[in-house]
Motif scaffolding. Structure first.
Motif, PDB file in Angstrom:
ATOM      1  N   ASP A 131       1.856  -3.518  -1.759  1.00  0.00           N
ATOM      2  CA  ASP A 131       0.991  -2.854  -2.928  1.00  0.00           C
ATOM      3  C   ASP A 131      -0.419  -3.875  -3.105  1.00  0.00           C
ATOM      4  N   HIS A 132      -1.249  -3.358  -3.662  1.00  0.00           N
ATOM      5  CA  HIS A 132      -2.507  -4.196  -4.133  1.00  0.00           C
ATOM      6  C   HIS A 132      -3.051  -4.186  -5.393  1.00  0.00           C
ATOM      7  N   ALA A 154      -0.193 -11.364  -7.806  1.00  0.00           N
ATOM      8  CA  ALA A 154      -0.437 -11.464  -6.468  1.00  0.00           C
ATOM      9  C   ALA A 154       0.315 -12.315  -5.519  1.00  0.00           C
ATOM     10  N   ASP A 155       0.239 -11.985  -4.426  1.00  0.00           N
ATOM     11  CA  ASP A 155       1.064 -13.215  -3.584  1.00  0.00           C
ATOM     12  C   ASP A 155      -0.308 -13.735  -2.668  1.00  0.00           C
ATOM     13  N   ALA A 156      -1.141 -12.827  -2.525  1.00  0.00           N
ATOM     14  CA  ALA A 156      -2.197 -13.170  -1.426  1.00  0.00           C
ATOM     15  C   ALA A 156      -3.491 -12.731  -1.806  1.00  0.00           C
ATOM     16  N   VAL A 210       2.213  -8.783  -2.577  1.00  0.00           N
ATOM     17  CA  VAL A 210       0.792  -7.842  -3.186  1.00  0.00           C
ATOM     18  C   VAL A 210      -0.324  -8.595  -2.989  1.00  0.00           C
ATOM     19  N   TYR A 211      -1.116  -7.692  -2.327  1.00  0.00           N
ATOM     20  CA  TYR A 211      -2.672  -8.235  -1.588  1.00  0.00           C
ATOM     21  C   TYR A 211      -3.697  -8.058  -2.801  1.00  0.00           C
ATOM     22  N   ASP A 246      -2.932  10.357  -5.683  1.00  0.00           N
ATOM     23  CA  ASP A 246      -1.888   9.396  -5.900  1.00  0.00           C
ATOM     24  C   ASP A 246      -1.766   7.959  -5.196  1.00  0.00           C
ATOM     25  N   VAL A 247      -1.544   6.756  -5.593  1.00  0.00           N
ATOM     26  CA  VAL A 247      -1.505   5.781  -4.634  1.00  0.00           C
ATOM     27  C   VAL A 247      -0.345   4.939  -4.689  1.00  0.00           C
ATOM     28  N   GLN A 248       0.842   5.864  -5.007  1.00  0.00           N
ATOM     29  CA  GLN A 248       1.871   4.966  -5.243  1.00  0.00           C
ATOM     30  C   GLN A 248       2.611   4.581  -3.951  1.00  0.00           C
TER      31      GLN A 248
END
Ligand code: HPA
Length: 276
Positions: free
Chosen positions: A134-135, A209-211, A186-187, A158-160
């Motif tokens: 996800d972002h 966020a992870d990155a 998550v970006y 929808d962006v899910q």
């Protein structure tokens, strides 16, 4: 220049279609920083310079080539963009819709976006691959702002499942034996061109966020709008600002880190293409 009209997108796709002999590429790829070598894996390549394509943009970043390459990878017909466009080059977000809409008009059924990122998650390591789940984008503008082109998709969308679950599953299934270490995370999008401040990275971590990176998100939103299946793969090229002490962030470091795993990553992406 803003977004193109539907007719202009069609002229752009018509030119590319003619150059590839009327073929329908099944999978499209956009190659990120330091991952351009992947283009060498393409069999029987047809190479098209961006500057020859009507209405296309030109790539201004030195290490991004500026070529569309069509050919076979993993037994499939693939269209590959070696050289991508970023907001920090001065393009409007709306202009960044072009590659994905070109793919859509050519009949592509799934797109793979690759990129280099800085790790926010302290358990990540340089050289790991993050499958994007996800972002987060907190910058105001959207590539889909402005008059909606109904032929591509609805005004509100929808962006899910933007990073398509079935493709993420395939990405995991291909991971074993690749010699690479995988994560799923998550970006978070930052426009750049400056790297982030340590305070921004701490904020990103608190937000989940992870990155962090400077690409991918405008393309991912465009893909969701036109119901294009999407897989995002990030190479961890550095620990983000302030995560480890006394590390200078530079593009050289990003390209070098991506280069170290480029061979394994290329083989892996080829397996993913075969499996899609
Ligand atoms: N920040 C933003 N974009 C990046 C980074 C980073 O640390 N590394 C590679 N792309």
């Amino acid at each position: 220049m803003d977004a193109l009209t539907y007719e202009q997108y069609k002229e752009c796709a018509g030119y590319v279609k003619a150059r590839i002999g009327g073929a329908t590429p099944e999978i499209a790829l956009i190659l990120g920083s330091g991952l351009g070598d992947f283009a060498d894996r393409i069999e029987d390549p047809v190479t098209i310079d961006y500057r020859d394509i009507p209405h296309f943009l030109v790539s201004t970043v030195a290490f991004h080539a500026g070529k569309l390459i069509f050919g076979k990878v993993g037994g499939k017909q693939v269209l590959c963009m070696a050289g991508r466009f970023h907001h920090y080059e001065g393009y409007r977000f709306q202009q960044l819709t072009l590659p994905i809409r070109l793919f859509k008009l050519l009949g592509v059924r799934a797109t793979i976006l690759t990129n280099a990122v800085g790790a926010v998650n302290e358990s990540y390591r340089v050289g790991d691959i993050m499958i994007i789940k996800d972002h987060i984008k907190l910058t105001g503008e959207s590539p889909l702002a402005g008059p909606n082109i109904d032929e591509f998709g609805p005004r509100f969308f929808d962006v899910q499942d933007m990073y398509t679950a079935s493709l993420r599953k395939i990405a995991w299934n291909c991971a074993e034996g690749s010699g690479l270490n995988f994560r799923e995370g998550v970006y978070m999008y930052f426009t750049g061109p400056q790297f982030e401040t340590p305070a921004e990275i701490r904020a990103a971590r608190i937000l989940g966020a992870d990155a962090v990176g400077m690409s991918t998100v405008p393309e991912a939103l465009t893909a969701a709008h036109c119901s294009m299946k999407l897989l995002g793969l990030s190479v961890i090229s550095n620990m983000a600002a302030g995560v480890v002490p006394d590390i200078k962030l530079s593009n050289d470091e990003v390209v070098e880190a991506a280069g170290l795993i480029a061979e394994r990553f290329g083989k892996y992406v080829e397996r993913v293409i075969e499996a899609i």
